[in-house]
Design a protein around this motif. Structure first.
Motif, PDB file in Angstrom:
ATOM      1  N   SER B 199       0.987  -1.184   0.024  1.00  0.00           N
ATOM      2  CA  SER B 199       0.007   0.027  -0.075  1.00  0.00           C
ATOM      3  C   SER B 199       0.719   1.311  -0.020  1.00  0.00           C
ATOM      4  O   SER B 199       1.207   1.895   0.988  1.00  0.00           O
ATOM      5  CB  SER B 199      -0.790  -0.034   1.363  1.00  0.00           C
ATOM      6  OG  SER B 199      -0.101  -0.313   2.234  1.00  0.00           O
ATOM      7  N   VAL B 200       1.299   1.591  -1.195  1.00  0.00           N
ATOM      8  CA  VAL B 200       2.190   2.773  -1.158  1.00  0.00           C
ATOM      9  C   VAL B 200       1.555   3.782  -2.474  1.00  0.00           C
ATOM     10  O   VAL B 200       1.003   3.316  -3.353  1.00  0.00           O
ATOM     11  CB  VAL B 200       3.522   2.265  -1.906  1.00  0.00           C
ATOM     12  CG1 VAL B 200       4.720   3.550  -1.935  1.00  0.00           C
ATOM     13  CG2 VAL B 200       4.078   1.367  -1.000  1.00  0.00           C
ATOM     14  N   ALA B 201       1.624   5.005  -2.112  1.00  0.00           N
ATOM     15  CA  ALA B 201       1.087   5.985  -2.890  1.00  0.00           C
ATOM     16  C   ALA B 201       1.951   7.185  -2.921  1.00  0.00           C
ATOM     17  O   ALA B 201       2.574   7.585  -2.346  1.00  0.00           O
ATOM     18  CB  ALA B 201      -0.514   6.429  -2.258  1.00  0.00           C
ATOM     19  N   LEU B 202       1.680   7.892  -4.208  1.00  0.00           N
ATOM     20  CA  LEU B 202       2.385   9.150  -4.539  1.00  0.00           C
ATOM     21  C   LEU B 202       1.139  10.149  -4.789  1.00  0.00           C
ATOM     22  O   LEU B 202       0.444  10.184  -5.601  1.00  0.00           O
ATOM     23  CB  LEU B 202       3.178   8.984  -5.756  1.00  0.00           C
ATOM     24  CG  LEU B 202       4.112  10.198  -6.206  1.00  0.00           C
ATOM     25  CD1 LEU B 202       5.054  10.782  -5.214  1.00  0.00           C
ATOM     26  CD2 LEU B 202       4.857  10.019  -7.699  1.00  0.00           C
ATOM     27  N   SER B 203       1.361  11.237  -3.675  1.00  0.00           N
ATOM     28  CA  SER B 203       0.284  12.329  -3.892  1.00  0.00           C
ATOM     29  C   SER B 203       1.338  13.587  -3.674  1.00  0.00           C
ATOM     30  O   SER B 203       1.788  13.863  -2.588  1.00  0.00           O
ATOM     31  CB  SER B 203      -0.528  11.958  -2.939  1.00  0.00           C
ATOM     32  OG  SER B 203      -1.553  13.302  -2.807  1.00  0.00           O
ATOM     33  N   GLU B 204       1.042  14.534  -4.554  1.00  0.00           N
ATOM     34  CA  GLU B 204       1.618  15.728  -4.437  1.00  0.00           C
ATOM     35  C   GLU B 204       3.049  15.708  -4.162  1.00  0.00           C
ATOM     36  O   GLU B 204       3.435  16.583  -3.249  1.00  0.00           O
ATOM     37  CB  GLU B 204       0.856  16.796  -3.532  1.00  0.00           C
ATOM     38  CG  GLU B 204      -0.658  17.146  -4.085  1.00  0.00           C
ATOM     39  CD  GLU B 204      -1.417  17.826  -2.969  1.00  0.00           C
ATOM     40  OE1 GLU B 204      -0.696  18.102  -1.752  1.00  0.00           O
ATOM     41  OE2 GLU B 204      -2.460  18.281  -3.466  1.00  0.00           O
ATOM     42  N   GLY B 205       3.647  14.942  -4.593  1.00  0.00           N
ATOM     43  CA  GLY B 205       5.319  14.736  -4.599  1.00  0.00           C
ATOM     44  C   GLY B 205       5.802  13.886  -3.388  1.00  0.00           C
ATOM     45  O   GLY B 205       6.676  13.863  -3.055  1.00  0.00           O
ATOM     46  N   ARG B 206       4.693  13.439  -2.481  1.00  0.00           N
ATOM     47  CA  ARG B 206       5.083  12.935  -1.246  1.00  0.00           C
ATOM     48  C   ARG B 206       4.688  11.289  -1.544  1.00  0.00           C
ATOM     49  O   ARG B 206       3.420  10.902  -2.064  1.00  0.00           O
ATOM     50  CB  ARG B 206       4.359  13.237  -0.098  1.00  0.00           C
ATOM     51  CG  ARG B 206       4.357  12.426   1.141  1.00  0.00           C
ATOM     52  CD  ARG B 206       3.501  12.921   1.989  1.00  0.00           C
ATOM     53  NE  ARG B 206       3.916  14.515   2.726  1.00  0.00           N
ATOM     54  CZ  ARG B 206       4.853  14.619   3.508  1.00  0.00           C
ATOM     55  NH1 ARG B 206       5.147  13.773   4.219  1.00  0.00           N
ATOM     56  NH2 ARG B 206       4.966  16.032   3.777  1.00  0.00           N
ATOM     57  N   LEU B 207       5.634  10.557  -1.531  1.00  0.00           N
ATOM     58  CA  LEU B 207       5.364   9.043  -1.670  1.00  0.00           C
ATOM     59  C   LEU B 207       5.741   8.469  -0.271  1.00  0.00           C
ATOM     60  O   LEU B 207       6.299   8.564   0.533  1.00  0.00           O
ATOM     61  CB  LEU B 207       6.711   8.638  -2.390  1.00  0.00           C
ATOM     62  CG  LEU B 207       6.571   7.136  -3.086  1.00  0.00           C
ATOM     63  CD1 LEU B 207       7.707   7.015  -4.068  1.00  0.00           C
ATOM     64  CD2 LEU B 207       6.814   6.017  -2.076  1.00  0.00           C
ATOM     65  N   SER B 208       4.288   7.719   0.021  1.00  0.00           N
ATOM     66  CA  SER B 208       4.301   7.187   1.522  1.00  0.00           C
ATOM     67  C   SER B 208       3.525   5.754   1.548  1.00  0.00           C
ATOM     68  O   SER B 208       2.907   5.465   0.463  1.00  0.00           O
ATOM     69  CB  SER B 208       3.877   8.019   2.557  1.00  0.00           C
ATOM     70  OG  SER B 208       2.386   8.202   2.398  1.00  0.00           O
ATOM     71  N   GLY B 209       3.561   5.093   2.373  1.00  0.00           N
ATOM     72  CA  GLY B 209       2.985   3.911   2.712  1.00  0.00           C
ATOM     73  C   GLY B 209       3.814   2.733   3.253  1.00  0.00           C
ATOM     74  O   GLY B 209       4.718   3.089   4.112  1.00  0.00           O
ATOM     75  N   ARG B 210       3.373   1.713   3.127  1.00  0.00           N
ATOM     76  CA  ARG B 210       3.987   0.293   3.893  1.00  0.00           C
ATOM     77  C   ARG B 210       4.050  -0.843   2.928  1.00  0.00           C
ATOM     78  O   ARG B 210       3.309  -0.975   2.032  1.00  0.00           O
ATOM     79  CB  ARG B 210       3.558  -0.101   5.049  1.00  0.00           C
ATOM     80  CG  ARG B 210       1.762  -0.394   4.945  1.00  0.00           C
ATOM     81  CD  ARG B 210       1.442  -1.100   6.351  1.00  0.00           C
ATOM     82  NE  ARG B 210       1.468  -0.295   7.339  1.00  0.00           N
ATOM     83  CZ  ARG B 210       0.248   0.529   7.658  1.00  0.00           C
ATOM     84  NH1 ARG B 210      -0.803   0.490   7.028  1.00  0.00           N
ATOM     85  NH2 ARG B 210       0.557   1.191   8.869  1.00  0.00           N
TER      86      ARG B 210
END
Lengths: 54, 297
Positions: B199-210
């Motif tokens: 579950s990893v996402a890129l939104s407005e330049g921020r990549l986060s998840g696990r």
């Protein structure tokens, strides 16, 4: 569910030899320089990934 | 890895390598097999040593003239022995009038290059704790060693990132080939089926998840939290900074002596500037299998 920004900064700065020793990665490039400069070649021949060893 | 912190940290060896030799670092599994001028030149040298190129590994340190004459071979970590060999080689007269070997057509099977219009990202890993205390200097080298690798990003994935999208193929490649503990040696990569959660996402330049990876038998596992930043300009990615951190468990035949139980592992990704010769090296997970490394999953 991501990492905290403070941990990101701390780890990125902490984690991020090739400058100390100017290793080439192509044997023929090294041979060409050795021929031009009159130097012998030192080959570190690994059984594995050079990034992991050097 | 241990050579990095011992033999090649010796000031005498470093000085000679910098000033008197042309140093080259290679994975001989490629050179001893490749059918081109680079392979021919390597086999010419190796076949004068104790490990002929048609008989398995030829690993070691070779000192050779530009014409391919072997000056010496060493595969021992004793710095004094290597220094003596280097000085003996330097005392001999150099051959004159040696020409550069023509490269000709490269054997593509053993000459992987980064994908066209793609990106190279430096990947560094470190065990952040969990080791038992030791006074053994060799054990300390392994415990404090940093794993290093390169991540290759395809041209189409680069375009997607520049548009603010995160290709699933890239997430899978990062998970399978780069969320590994390569700090003590060469680890096994994860199979696609061993990605348990993604579950990893890129939104407005921020990549986060696990990401959660685990073998079916439960002997190796990594639960990683991710945070990163992607910036682009004019259709090109200018920043790719990512950190994964979490609890890792397990080891493998070439990465023995991991901390017992779960231990914290950190992995950092940063866009390569391209100025380091190490940036040209293929990813560890692509060894002998570049297409498999780069494919969608």
């Amino acid at each position: 569910g991501g990492l905290a920004f403070s941990e990101f900064e701390e780890l990125h700065q902490r984690l991020q030899i090739w400058r100390t020793i100017p290793w080439k990665t192509s044997l023929l490039e090294a041979q060409s320089i050795a021929a031009r400069e009159g130097k012998p070649i030192f080959i570190w021949a690994m059984d594995g990934h050079p990034l992991g060893c050097v | 890895m241990i050579d990095r912190a011992s033999t090649f940290s010796d000031p005498g060896i470093v000085a000679l390598l910098r000033e008197k030799f042309v140093p080259v670092a290679i994975d001989q599994a490629y050179q001893r097999r490749q059918q081109d001028a680079e392979g021919d030149f390597y086999r010419k040298i190796a076949n004068q040593g104790p490990r002929p190129a048609d008989g398995g590994t030829t690993q070691g340190r070779y000192l050779a003239e530009a014409d391919g004459t072997l000056l010496g071979f060493n595969n021992h970590r004793d710095s004094e022995r290597l220094l003596r060999l280097m000085r003996e080689a330097l005392a001999r007269p150099r051959p004159q009038g040696v020409a550069a070997v023509e490269a000709g057509t490269k054997d593509a099977r053993y000459s992987p290059v980064p994908p066209a219009d793609g990106l190279v990202v430096r990947v560094h890993s470190l065990v952040l704790g969990g080791y038992p205390e030791t006074e053994d200097p060799v054990v300390k080298i392994f415990q404090e060693g940093m794993g290093r690798d390169n991540l290759w990003i395809r041209g189409d994935e680069h375009e997607a990132l520049a548009r603010g999208e995160l290709p699933d193929s890239l997430v899978v490649r990062i998970a399978r080939f780069h969320l590994v503990d390569n700090t003590r040696g060469e680890p096994p990569m994860w199979a696609a089926a061993e990605i348990r959660e993604r579950s990893v996402a890129l939104s407005e330049g921020r990549l986060s998840g696990r990401l959660h990876l685990a073998t079916a038998d439960g002997t190796r596992e990594f639960r990683a939290e991710l945070l990163g930043f992607v910036e682009s300009e004019g259709g090109r990615v200018k920043r790719f900074d990512l950190v994964a951190k979490g609890a890792f468990r397990g080891e493998s035949p070439l990465t023995r002596h991991a901390p017992p139980g779960e231990f914290p592992l950190g992995i950092s990704f940063r866009l390569a500037e391209g100025g380091d010769p190490a940036d040209t090296l293929p990813p560890q997970g692509s060894r002998g299998w570049v297409d498999g490394y780069l494919r969608d999953r």
